[in-house]
Design a protein around this motif. Structure first.
Motif, PDB file in Angstrom:
ATOM      1  N   LYS A  28      -6.653  -0.666 -12.334  1.00 58.08           N
ATOM      2  CA  LYS A  28      -7.645  -1.016 -11.311  1.00 58.08           C
ATOM      3  C   LYS A  28      -7.467  -0.199 -10.035  1.00 58.08           C
ATOM      4  CE  LYS A  28      -8.128  -5.791 -12.916  1.00 58.08           C
ATOM      5  NZ  LYS A  28      -8.028  -7.221 -12.539  1.00 58.08           N
ATOM      6  N   SER A  29      -6.427   0.654 -10.016  1.00 52.64           N
ATOM      7  CA  SER A  29      -6.133   1.468  -8.833  1.00 52.64           C
ATOM      8  C   SER A  29      -6.001   0.600  -7.588  1.00 52.64           C
ATOM      9  CB  SER A  29      -7.235   2.517  -8.623  1.00 52.64           C
ATOM     10  OG  SER A  29      -7.320   3.380  -9.724  1.00 52.64           O
ATOM     11  N   THR A  30      -5.244  -0.465  -7.739  1.00 50.33           N
ATOM     12  CA  THR A  30      -5.025  -1.371  -6.617  1.00 50.33           C
ATOM     13  C   THR A  30      -3.539  -1.527  -6.339  1.00 50.33           C
ATOM     14  OG1 THR A  30      -5.008  -3.311  -8.059  1.00 50.33           O
ATOM     15  CG2 THR A  30      -7.120  -2.689  -7.095  1.00 50.33           C
ATOM     16  N   VAL A  31      -3.244  -1.867  -5.123  1.00 46.79           N
ATOM     17  CA  VAL A  31      -1.877  -2.174  -4.737  1.00 46.79           C
ATOM     18  C   VAL A  31      -1.915  -3.411  -3.853  1.00 46.79           C
ATOM     19  CG1 VAL A  31      -1.912  -0.615  -2.746  1.00 46.79           C
ATOM     20  CG2 VAL A  31       0.273  -1.268  -3.768  1.00 46.79           C
ATOM     21  N   THR A  32      -0.958  -4.296  -4.062  1.00 52.18           N
ATOM     22  CA  THR A  32      -0.913  -5.560  -3.338  1.00 52.18           C
ATOM     23  C   THR A  32       0.439  -5.708  -2.656  1.00 52.18           C
ATOM     24  OG1 THR A  32      -2.425  -6.602  -4.909  1.00 52.18           O
ATOM     25  CG2 THR A  32      -1.080  -8.065  -3.570  1.00 52.18           C
ATOM     26  N   LEU A  33       0.390  -6.209  -1.443  1.00 53.16           N
ATOM     27  CA  LEU A  33       1.611  -6.450  -0.676  1.00 53.16           C
ATOM     28  C   LEU A  33       1.686  -7.943  -0.379  1.00 53.16           C
ATOM     29  CD1 LEU A  33       3.932  -4.759   0.694  1.00 53.16           C
ATOM     30  CD2 LEU A  33       2.659  -5.092   2.819  1.00 53.16           C
ATOM     31  N   GLN A  34       2.636  -8.618  -0.983  1.00 56.37           N
ATOM     32  CA  GLN A  34       2.860 -10.036  -0.734  1.00 56.37           C
ATOM     33  C   GLN A  34       3.954 -10.162   0.317  1.00 56.37           C
ATOM     34  OE1 GLN A  34       1.304 -12.876  -1.997  1.00 56.37           O
ATOM     35  NE2 GLN A  34       2.558 -13.930  -0.461  1.00 56.37           N
ATOM     36  N   MET A  35       3.598 -10.750   1.445  1.00 56.66           N
ATOM     37  CA  MET A  35       4.550 -10.877   2.546  1.00 56.66           C
ATOM     38  C   MET A  35       4.857 -12.345   2.784  1.00 56.66           C
ATOM     39  SD  MET A  35       3.200  -7.979   5.195  1.00 56.66           S
ATOM     40  CE  MET A  35       1.638  -8.780   5.538  1.00 56.66           C
ATOM     41  N   ASN A  36       6.120 -12.692   2.737  1.00 59.58           N
ATOM     42  CA  ASN A  36       6.577 -14.058   2.957  1.00 59.58           C
ATOM     43  C   ASN A  36       7.533 -14.108   4.139  1.00 59.58           C
ATOM     44  OD1 ASN A  36       5.187 -14.862   0.556  1.00 59.58           O
ATOM     45  ND2 ASN A  36       6.950 -14.190  -0.668  1.00 59.58           N
ATOM     46  N   SER A  37       7.776 -15.318   4.599  1.00 57.73           N
ATOM     47  CA  SER A  37       8.707 -15.519   5.720  1.00 57.73           C
ATOM     48  C   SER A  37       8.407 -14.566   6.869  1.00 57.73           C
ATOM     49  CB  SER A  37      10.154 -15.335   5.248  1.00 57.73           C
ATOM     50  OG  SER A  37      10.462 -16.212   4.192  1.00 57.73           O
ATOM     51  N   LEU A  38       7.155 -14.497   7.230  1.00 58.91           N
ATOM     52  CA  LEU A  38       6.726 -13.531   8.243  1.00 58.91           C
ATOM     53  C   LEU A  38       7.310 -13.864   9.603  1.00 58.91           C
ATOM     54  CD1 LEU A  38       3.088 -12.997   7.029  1.00 58.91           C
ATOM     55  CD2 LEU A  38       4.786 -11.192   7.368  1.00 58.91           C
ATOM     56  N   LYS A  39       7.590 -12.808  10.353  1.00 56.01           N
ATOM     57  CA  LYS A  39       8.180 -12.917  11.683  1.00 56.01           C
ATOM     58  C   LYS A  39       7.229 -12.309  12.710  1.00 56.01           C
ATOM     59  CE  LYS A  39      12.738 -12.050   9.622  1.00 56.01           C
ATOM     60  NZ  LYS A  39      13.933 -11.161   9.654  1.00 56.01           N
ATOM     61  N   PRO A  40       7.349 -12.701  13.964  1.00 51.73           N
ATOM     62  CA  PRO A  40       6.497 -12.090  14.991  1.00 51.73           C
ATOM     63  C   PRO A  40       6.606 -10.564  15.021  1.00 51.73           C
ATOM     64  CG  PRO A  40       7.532 -14.051  15.858  1.00 51.73           C
ATOM     65  CD  PRO A  40       8.134 -13.817  14.504  1.00 51.73           C
ATOM     66  N   GLU A  41       7.762 -10.043  14.710  1.00 53.72           N
ATOM     67  CA  GLU A  41       7.925  -8.586  14.718  1.00 53.72           C
ATOM     68  C   GLU A  41       7.227  -7.887  13.560  1.00 53.72           C
ATOM     69  OE1 GLU A  41      10.357 -10.897  14.959  1.00 53.72           O
ATOM     70  OE2 GLU A  41      12.175 -10.256  13.861  1.00 53.72           O
ATOM     71  N   ASP A  42       6.675  -8.655  12.643  1.00 55.98           N
ATOM     72  CA  ASP A  42       5.859  -8.063  11.578  1.00 55.98           C
ATOM     73  C   ASP A  42       4.425  -7.806  12.056  1.00 55.98           C
ATOM     74  OD1 ASP A  42       7.533 -10.256   9.305  1.00 55.98           O
ATOM     75  OD2 ASP A  42       7.850  -8.092   9.509  1.00 55.98           O
ATOM     76  N   THR A  43       4.104  -8.269  13.230  1.00 51.04           N
ATOM     77  CA  THR A  43       2.777  -8.045  13.788  1.00 51.04           C
ATOM     78  C   THR A  43       2.517  -6.557  13.947  1.00 51.04           C
ATOM     79  OG1 THR A  43       2.748 -10.160  14.963  1.00 51.04           O
ATOM     80  CG2 THR A  43       1.297  -8.419  15.798  1.00 51.04           C
ATOM     81  N   ALA A  44       1.419  -6.099  13.359  1.00 49.32           N
ATOM     82  CA  ALA A  44       1.085  -4.674  13.390  1.00 49.32           C
ATOM     83  C   ALA A  44      -0.254  -4.470  12.695  1.00 49.32           C
ATOM     84  CB  ALA A  44       2.157  -3.849  12.677  1.00 49.32           C
ATOM     85  N   VAL A  45      -0.754  -3.260  12.800  1.00 47.42           N
ATOM     86  CA  VAL A  45      -1.868  -2.842  11.953  1.00 47.42           C
ATOM     87  C   VAL A  45      -1.257  -2.245  10.692  1.00 47.42           C
ATOM     88  CG1 VAL A  45      -3.893  -1.378  11.709  1.00 47.42           C
ATOM     89  CG2 VAL A  45      -3.350  -2.397  13.935  1.00 47.42           C
TER      90      VAL A  45
END
Length: 119
Positions: A75-92
């Motif tokens: 399907k030419s797709t890529v997925t990013l599963q992000m857990n336990s997110l932190k404020p420092e993960d804030t970004a574009v």
């Protein structure tokens, strides 16, 4: 030309989860690596995670154990599963594709999706 379309960003509380998806379309023959980068104001874009067409993954130290990247070659797709997110993960967050058509290498970027981790 390759077009990358991202989805899944948004606002989440610390400790929460988000899933980012990216679909490649167009001249996708030769894409051998896809991944996600992120960037905050005043800083350089940095790798979050990548995956090769053979399934080899690479993660930034800052996200290891919290983030999982997966890909679907059909399907030419890529997925990013992000857990336990932190404020420092804030970004574009930007989807990235690396295409190799010997002897040339091409890089493509998505338009970016905002991830904000805040209470």
């Amino acid at each position: 030309q390759v077009r990358l379309v991202e989805s899944g960003g948004g606002l989440v509380q610390p400790g929460g989860s988000l899933r980012l998806s990216c679909e490649a379309s167009g001249s996708i023959f030769g894409i051998n690596t896809m991944g996600w980068y992120r960037q905050t104001l005043g800083k350089e874009r940095e790798l979050v995670a990548s995956i090769t067409s053979g399934g080899i993954t690479n993660y930034a130290d800052s996200v290891k154990g919290r983030v999982t990247i997966s890909g679907d070659n059909a399907k030419s797709t890529v997925t990013l599963q992000m857990n336990s997110l932190k404020p420092e993960d804030t970004a574009v967050y930007y989807c990235h594709a690396l295409k190799v058509v010997v002897p040339r290498t091409y890089q493509y970027w998505g338009q970016g999706t905002q991830v904000t981790v805040s209470s």
